[in-house]
Every structure is written in structure tokens, then in C-alpha cells.
Design a protein around this motif. Structure first.
Motif, PDB file in Angstrom:
ATOM      1  N   HIS A   1       0.798  -1.223   0.000  1.00  0.00           N
ATOM      2  CA  HIS A   1       0.000   0.000   0.000  1.00  0.00           C
ATOM      3  C   HIS A   1       0.835   1.279   0.000  1.00  0.00           C
ATOM      4  N   ASN A   2       2.122   1.141   0.104  1.00  0.00           N
ATOM      5  CA  ASN A   2       3.008   2.312   0.003  1.00  0.00           C
ATOM      6  C   ASN A   2       3.751   2.182  -1.318  1.00  0.00           C
ATOM      7  N   ASP A   3       3.212   2.799  -2.345  1.00  0.00           N
ATOM      8  CA  ASP A   3       3.751   2.639  -3.688  1.00  0.00           C
ATOM      9  C   ASP A   3       5.209   3.071  -3.799  1.00  0.00           C
ATOM     10  N   GLN A   4       5.597   4.132  -3.119  1.00  0.00           N
ATOM     11  CA  GLN A   4       6.986   4.584  -3.203  1.00  0.00           C
ATOM     12  C   GLN A   4       7.939   3.558  -2.607  1.00  0.00           C
ATOM     13  N   LEU A   5       7.586   3.013  -1.453  1.00  0.00           N
ATOM     14  CA  LEU A   5       8.438   2.003  -0.832  1.00  0.00           C
ATOM     15  C   LEU A   5       8.504   0.744  -1.686  1.00  0.00           C
ATOM     16  N   MET A   6       7.374   0.354  -2.260  1.00  0.00           N
ATOM     17  CA  MET A   6       7.344  -0.844  -3.093  1.00  0.00           C
ATOM     18  C   MET A   6       8.276  -0.697  -4.290  1.00  0.00           C
ATOM     19  N   TRP A   7       8.212   0.426  -4.982  1.00  0.00           N
ATOM     20  CA  TRP A   7       9.043   0.605  -6.173  1.00  0.00           C
ATOM     21  C   TRP A   7      10.508   0.791  -5.817  1.00  0.00           C
ATOM     22  N   LEU A   8      10.771   1.497  -4.722  1.00  0.00           N
ATOM     23  CA  LEU A   8      12.160   1.641  -4.294  1.00  0.00           C
ATOM     24  C   LEU A   8      12.745   0.287  -3.910  1.00  0.00           C
ATOM     25  N   SER A   9      11.964  -0.521  -3.202  1.00  0.00           N
ATOM     26  CA  SER A   9      12.425  -1.850  -2.808  1.00  0.00           C
ATOM     27  C   SER A   9      12.685  -2.725  -4.033  1.00  0.00           C
ATOM     28  N   PHE A  10      11.796  -2.682  -4.988  1.00  0.00           N
ATOM     29  CA  PHE A  10      11.949  -3.467  -6.210  1.00  0.00           C
ATOM     30  C   PHE A  10      13.185  -3.028  -6.994  1.00  0.00           C
ATOM     31  N   ALA A  11      13.362  -1.714  -7.136  1.00  0.00           N
ATOM     32  CA  ALA A  11      14.520  -1.191  -7.870  1.00  0.00           C
ATOM     33  C   ALA A  11      15.821  -1.547  -7.160  1.00  0.00           C
ATOM     34  N   TYR A  12      15.835  -1.446  -5.836  1.00  0.00           N
ATOM     35  CA  TYR A  12      17.054  -1.759  -5.093  1.00  0.00           C
ATOM     36  C   TYR A  12      17.342  -3.258  -5.123  1.00  0.00           C
ATOM     37  N   LEU A  13      16.300  -4.066  -5.182  1.00  0.00           N
ATOM     38  CA  LEU A  13      16.479  -5.511  -5.325  1.00  0.00           C
ATOM     39  C   LEU A  13      17.165  -5.826  -6.656  1.00  0.00           C
ATOM     40  N   LEU A  14      16.712  -5.209  -7.734  1.00  0.00           N
ATOM     41  CA  LEU A  14      17.343  -5.407  -9.041  1.00  0.00           C
ATOM     42  C   LEU A  14      18.776  -4.887  -9.048  1.00  0.00           C
ATOM     43  N   TYR A  15      18.987  -3.706  -8.462  1.00  0.00           N
ATOM     44  CA  TYR A  15      20.334  -3.139  -8.372  1.00  0.00           C
ATOM     45  C   TYR A  15      21.251  -4.068  -7.569  1.00  0.00           C
ATOM     46  N   GLY A  16      20.769  -4.543  -6.431  1.00  0.00           N
ATOM     47  CA  GLY A  16      21.567  -5.435  -5.592  1.00  0.00           C
ATOM     48  C   GLY A  16      21.919  -6.733  -6.309  1.00  0.00           C
ATOM     49  N   ALA A  17      20.967  -7.289  -7.034  1.00  0.00           N
ATOM     50  CA  ALA A  17      21.236  -8.514  -7.789  1.00  0.00           C
ATOM     51  C   ALA A  17      22.289  -8.265  -8.865  1.00  0.00           C
ATOM     52  N   GLY A  18      22.193  -7.125  -9.538  1.00  0.00           N
ATOM     53  CA  GLY A  18      23.163  -6.795 -10.586  1.00  0.00           C
ATOM     54  C   GLY A  18      24.560  -6.576 -10.039  1.00  0.00           C
ATOM     55  N   THR A  19      24.671  -5.855  -8.931  1.00  0.00           N
ATOM     56  CA  THR A  19      26.008  -5.612  -8.363  1.00  0.00           C
ATOM     57  C   THR A  19      26.586  -6.891  -7.774  1.00  0.00           C
ATOM     58  N   TYR A  20      25.738  -7.712  -7.163  1.00  0.00           N
ATOM     59  CA  TYR A  20      26.215  -8.981  -6.607  1.00  0.00           C
ATOM     60  C   TYR A  20      26.732  -9.881  -7.732  1.00  0.00           C
ATOM     61  N   LEU A  21      25.982  -9.972  -8.808  1.00  0.00           N
ATOM     62  CA  LEU A  21      26.387 -10.788  -9.942  1.00  0.00           C
ATOM     63  C   LEU A  21      27.694 -10.270 -10.548  1.00  0.00           C
ATOM     64  N   THR A  22      27.798  -8.961 -10.708  1.00  0.00           N
ATOM     65  CA  THR A  22      29.021  -8.379 -11.276  1.00  0.00           C
ATOM     66  C   THR A  22      30.219  -8.608 -10.370  1.00  0.00           C
ATOM     67  N   ASN A  23      30.046  -8.428  -9.072  1.00  0.00           N
ATOM     68  CA  ASN A  23      31.152  -8.665  -8.140  1.00  0.00           C
ATOM     69  C   ASN A  23      31.569 -10.133  -8.135  1.00  0.00           C
ATOM     70  N   THR A  24      30.628 -11.029  -8.276  1.00  0.00           N
ATOM     71  CA  THR A  24      30.944 -12.451  -8.361  1.00  0.00           C
ATOM     72  C   THR A  24      31.706 -12.757  -9.653  1.00  0.00           C
ATOM     73  N   LEU A  25      31.288 -12.136 -10.739  1.00  0.00           N
ATOM     74  CA  LEU A  25      31.976 -12.345 -12.007  1.00  0.00           C
ATOM     75  C   LEU A  25      33.389 -11.758 -11.998  1.00  0.00           C
ATOM     76  N   MET A  26      33.632 -10.757 -11.144  1.00  0.00           N
ATOM     77  CA  MET A  26      34.988 -10.218 -11.032  1.00  0.00           C
ATOM     78  C   MET A  26      35.946 -11.291 -10.518  1.00  0.00           C
ATOM     79  N   LEU A  27      35.510 -12.042  -9.523  1.00  0.00           N
ATOM     80  CA  LEU A  27      36.359 -13.136  -9.018  1.00  0.00           C
ATOM     81  C   LEU A  27      36.577 -14.184 -10.113  1.00  0.00           C
ATOM     82  N   TYR A  28      35.525 -14.490 -10.844  1.00  0.00           N
ATOM     83  CA  TYR A  28      35.646 -15.398 -11.981  1.00  0.00           C
ATOM     84  C   TYR A  28      36.667 -14.857 -12.982  1.00  0.00           C
ATOM     85  N   TYR A  29      36.599 -13.565 -13.261  1.00  0.00           N
ATOM     86  CA  TYR A  29      37.500 -12.925 -14.222  1.00  0.00           C
ATOM     87  C   TYR A  29      38.956 -13.064 -13.779  1.00  0.00           C
TER      88      TYR A  29
END
Length: 165
Positions: A30-58
Motif C-alpha cells: 500500500h506504500n507505492d513509493q516504498l514498493m518501487w524503491l524496494s523493487f529497484a534496489y532488489l534489481l540493483y543489488g542482484a546486478g552488483t552482486y552478480l558483477t562482483n561475483t563475475l569479477m572473481l571469476y575474471y
């Protein structure tokens, strides 16, 4: 720091209602701003986590020397301290929105550099440093935005615990 300190009594502390997980989900929905911020930060966190993991692979499979990965960690300690210390002046001068946009732009530039570096350790370290430089800034912008959303949630839903878990 907390030794000898006492909490100030305020109306905000009078609310003794426990918040269940189901209620937290209701407030999130019911709090649209929190919902979208949470969703965006979830995507951002997944992307940075994946990239940092790939750095070790690299470092392990492309450069062939995973021990050099620790260099990136050491560089990132200093970069993190620098970016956190610069946040207040950057946010004041450029506003949080522009700090956020610039930070995301620097991260995207770092990904482009990663695609072009091949087996050059200095360029890999540069790309890694560029990628990690704005991460604390993004976190701080999101954190400051959440404080605004708390007030919005209290106004919209009529209850402060609408965002406090």
C-alpha cells in the motif's frame, strides 16, 4: 558511545503495537513509493552482486591469478571510504538525484571498460574501482530516500510503523 545515554520520551515511542510479517507486506503493497524503491534496489543489488561475483571469476579464469583479486579489495576499501566521506558535499552541491544518476552512469562506464580490458590487470583494477566507487553513494541516496518515504507512508497510511520493521 551509548554508555550513560538515555532515550528521550516522545509520542513516537508510545506505539507499542507489534508488526507482523503479514502486516509489513500489507504496508509495502500500500506504500507505492516504498514498493518501487524496494523493487529497484532488489534489481540493483542482484546486478552488483552478480558483477562482483563475475569479477572473481575474471581474475581466476581470464587473468589466471585469483590472488590479484585481493588488490581490488584493498583498492575498494580506500575508494569506499573516499566516496562515503564525499557524499554530504556531493549531495549538497549536486542534489541526491544527480548523485544517483552520475553514480549509475559511472557503474555503466565501468562495465563498458570491463568489456574492453581483455587481460590487462591495471585496466581490470581500474574498471573494478570505477564499478565500486559509486556503490556507497547509491546506498546512501537510497537510505536518505527511505527517510522521505517514511514520512510519506505515515501521511498516506496514517501510521508510522507503516515502514518500520
Amino acid at each position: 558511545m551509548g554508555v550513560g545515554t538515555k532515550e528521550v520520551s516522545s509520542r513516537l515511542r508510545e506505539n507499542k503495537e507489534d508488526t507482523s510479517f503479514k502486516r509489513v507486506l500489507w504496508f509495502l503493497a500500500h506504500n507505492d513509493q516504498l514498493m518501487w524503491l524496494s523493487f529497484a534496489y532488489l534489481l540493483y543489488g542482484a546486478g552488483t552482486y552478480l558483477t562482483n561475483t563475475l569479477m572473481l571469476y575474471y581474475f581466476t579464469y581470464i587473468l589466471g591469478d585469483p590472488s590479484k583479486f585481493s588488490w581490488l579489495g584493498i583498492i575498494n576499501i580506500f575508494i569506499g571510504l573516499l566516496s562515503v566521506s564525499l557524499f554530504p558535499s556531493l549531495a549538497k552541491k549536486f542534489h541526491r538525484r544527480n548523485v544517483f544518476i552520475l553514480s549509475i552512469s559511472v557503474m555503466l562506464l565501468a562495465l563498458v571498460v570491463f568489456m574492453l580490458v581483455d587481460k590487462s590487470l591495471p585496466l581490470v583494477l581500474l574498471a573494478g574501482a570505477l564499478f565500486n566507487l559509486p556503490q556507497p553513494l547509491i546506498f546512501l541516496v537510497v537510505l536518505m530516500t527511505i527517510t522521505d518515504i517514511v514520512e510519506y507512508g505515515q501521511l498516506k497510511l496514517g501510521h508510522l510503523t507503516s515502514l518500520i520493521v
